[in-house]
Design a protein around this motif. Sequence first.
Motif, short mmCIF file in Angstrom:
data_model
loop_
_atom_site.label_atom_id
_atom_site.label_comp_id
_atom_site.label_asym_id
_atom_site.label_seq_id
_atom_site.Cartn_x
_atom_site.Cartn_y
_atom_site.Cartn_z
N ASP A 116 -7.98 10.07 -1.03
CA ASP A 116 -6.83 9.33 -0.49
C ASP A 116 -5.60 10.19 -0.27
N THR A 117 -5.81 11.49 -0.15
CA THR A 117 -4.67 12.39 0.02
C THR A 117 -4.96 13.40 1.11
N ASP A 118 -3.89 14.06 1.55
CA ASP A 118 -4.06 15.13 2.51
C ASP A 118 -4.61 16.38 1.82
N ILE A 129 3.70 3.88 0.50
CA ILE A 129 5.06 3.44 0.20
C ILE A 129 5.17 2.87 -1.21
N PHE A 130 4.03 2.64 -1.87
CA PHE A 130 4.09 2.20 -3.25
C PHE A 130 4.27 3.38 -4.21
N ALA A 136 8.60 -2.95 -2.07
CA ALA A 136 7.37 -2.84 -1.30
C ALA A 136 6.26 -3.67 -1.95
N LEU A 161 6.91 -7.30 -1.17
CA LEU A 161 6.52 -7.62 0.20
C LEU A 161 5.01 -7.75 0.33
N ALA A 162 4.30 -6.85 -0.33
CA ALA A 162 2.84 -6.90 -0.28
C ALA A 162 2.33 -8.20 -0.91
N SER A 195 2.00 -10.12 7.43
CA SER A 195 1.46 -8.76 7.57
C SER A 195 1.75 -8.19 8.95
N PRO A 235 7.29 -6.46 10.97
CA PRO A 235 7.57 -5.06 10.61
C PRO A 235 8.49 -4.94 9.40
N VAL A 236 8.12 -4.05 8.50
CA VAL A 236 8.95 -3.85 7.31
C VAL A 236 9.66 -2.50 7.32
N MET A 237 9.19 -1.58 8.15
CA MET A 237 9.80 -0.26 8.13
C MET A 237 11.11 -0.28 8.91
N PRO A 238 12.11 0.44 8.43
CA PRO A 238 13.42 0.40 9.09
C PRO A 238 13.43 1.18 10.40
#
Lengths: 289, 511
Positions: free
Chosen positions: A50-52, A130-131, A142, A145-146, A156, A159-162
């Motif tokens: 789950d990571t780069d 974002i968590f 966050a 909201l989830a 869902s 939009p939640v991102m600014p």
Amino acid sequence: MTATDATIQRSVLVAALCVAGVVVSASAAPPVGEPVNFVACPIARDTGPDTDVCFFAEYEGERYALRNPTDWGNPQLLHRVLVEARVADGAPVCGATPLDARISILPEVDAACDTIIPFDGAVRGTPGGIFNRGTAEQRAAARELARRAAAEPALSLVPVMPESSYPSPVPPFTTETLTVYYPFGSDRATDADMLELLRLTEIANAIPARVEVTGYRGASRLSNGNTLSERSEMARQRAQKIVAILHGLGVDPNQIEVDWVSTAGGNSGQDDWRSRRIELRVIPLPVND
Amino acid sequence: MIGIVKTALLLLAATLALTAVAQTSREAESWWSPGDSRVLPAVVEYDNAFGKLRVLNAAGAIRAGEHAFFAPLGENGRACVTCHQPSDAMGLSVETINRRWRETAGTDPLFAAIDGSDCPNLPQQEAASHSLLLERGLFRIPLPWPPRSSEGSVIDPEFTIEVVSDPAGCNTDPVYGLHSENPTISVYRRPRPVANLKYITELSHGVSPHEYFYPNDKSLLPKDPDTGAFVAHRLMSDGREPTLKTQAVSAAIGHLESKRPTDEQLAEIVAFESQIYAAQSFHNVAGPLTVAGTPPVLGPEALRDGAPARLGNNPINRIFGSFAMWAGSTPVEQASTAAGPPLEVQQSVARGADIFYLRRFMIRDVGDYNDKGLGNPFNRSCGSGCHNMQLIGMDLAPGYMDLGLNSLPWANNRPDLPLFKVECHADAKPQSYLGRIIYTHDPGRALITGKCIDVGATLTQQMRGLAARAPYFANGSAANLRELVDFYDRRFNIGYTEIEKQDLVNFLSTL
């Protein structure tokens, strides 16, 4: 065993230890703050599902982490990288010595640079959702909201991102400067640089002002004594890209003075990345009543 | 054993869906001929292989007739609607193309020589002369070489190009080819759907550094030549036209062989295109898609009401929102829905959504993508990687990238397409992962910019109404959704299981 044999054996042992000592000495990372400049293949390391990936490179028996400032650009397999760095303090990164580095991607394809180390648990990345980022309050918001979206699925899609934003300049305006540094052979700036350019552009559009843009190209001295020089047109290319952005954002071409320095700067082996840049100044002009 | 049963059920679902193709004959009136005087209702549904597509004409019913989108504007009798059929999510499926060939013995304006045949120099009455259109849904796109800027000036390209193979013969033709009096390169591409366009034309929200910039290389987006406003630049696969209006002018002159439409006609076309929405509304196996308790993204109403051009790669705003209501798997839930649609397939769709959202793989060697700061490789899912715009799954960026569809060694075997050899000049920045010599069926965006780094790059597409408009990808490489999934699986060595592939197909077929 004769005394001579023993002497010879001892000499061989000492010689072996000396050689080993040299090797150990060579493989130890240089002291913190020491410049390290080299060209090498990046090696990608899988840090979990789950990571780069992360990247490191090997130089003179030492593994160095390849980590750039934000948005400077990540290393790429199939390309060698130019590393201009100083050894940094701190824990290993990507299983390698940390650097305060500027990593540049060299343009030609190099099929030899194609190693990915599979995930083995030795280095684990941190998921970046974002968590897991921002302040405690932002993370809690966050999660809330989830929770709400789980109970009310239509949320869902809300939009939640600014929105993106940048700080508007506030008068009175004085002379402001911006220096943008670039990777080797590149005219790609960072998000932060462009946000600052937007702010300065607002000033140039708000008041009578002159805008000076000067482009530079660089040369980079490697630790092995070799030098890499940028193409001669890079200084012009960088300056003209910035000017095109200024024009596009409404700055009158008559306000802009553009110049470039075709002689490559840098080539000292000390933070040579600073030679690859543009310098921009917004100079308020006196207003005639 | 359970796995075998599950696989069998999912295969049954796919088979039922396909069986429905044979059992459901499309109504004759599903085809809109140019000048057809029928009324396009405010809401209309069309059958397709997976169920029904709903088209939502948000401004209300219109009489087609003389409407500029529906009227033949040029010499060849075509209208915009010829290649953007409501039944096909405002695109055009190869199934529809073939039916039209059969119904008109190849005389429909759809098959106009200019670009509805492999080359205008071929005998037009023969199906073989239209093979790329009939087999892959591809129209010929003739582009000038060297490229021209939007002002018409010649762009000095960073590469030379030569024709290696030319099965259709157009690129080597003395009249239409690369060495003709008007040097032209012919590539072959699918029409993109003209629906849900508010998502495609709106500037990006919440992107870095700012909505005026390409996030990837930090240059400014192009501007609308009429208004001077920045445009989102997500319209065409190669980005050659910035606005709906300029695209309409270009299409009228090129595809319709018309003179420039009047300003009134252009305004009518743009207005119509800006308010029409299309999405699947019924799934043959999963059931109705827009009733209470279904995922909120499904159906065109959600598209009409949604917020356009937002990034959908965070855990709250997944690209297509929540499918969790279909994810239940307890025996009690299964029993309670015994009279309704098979829960198994709804669960499959929900799993497919999760795979799309969450299943990471190494995205690597994608020109104009991995090289724009992301790094190579970049460990992401389909949703958080390239198809990240909420509700339609297009790349918000805008994302021109060489996914591997056009160029060797990644492209599917395509002996039907021309093959070009591109050789980058020594002083040019090479294509990031294919180097200085590239063999490609379509140089893509590089035919517009003249830049080596753009060779093979095309724009990602929206993902709505997929069930109605096969085949997929700009060059029609995937005949169906399964082939689409298989391409990604092979290209990125993902290793999807058989069930995961079926889940993805079921998921995509509901969009």
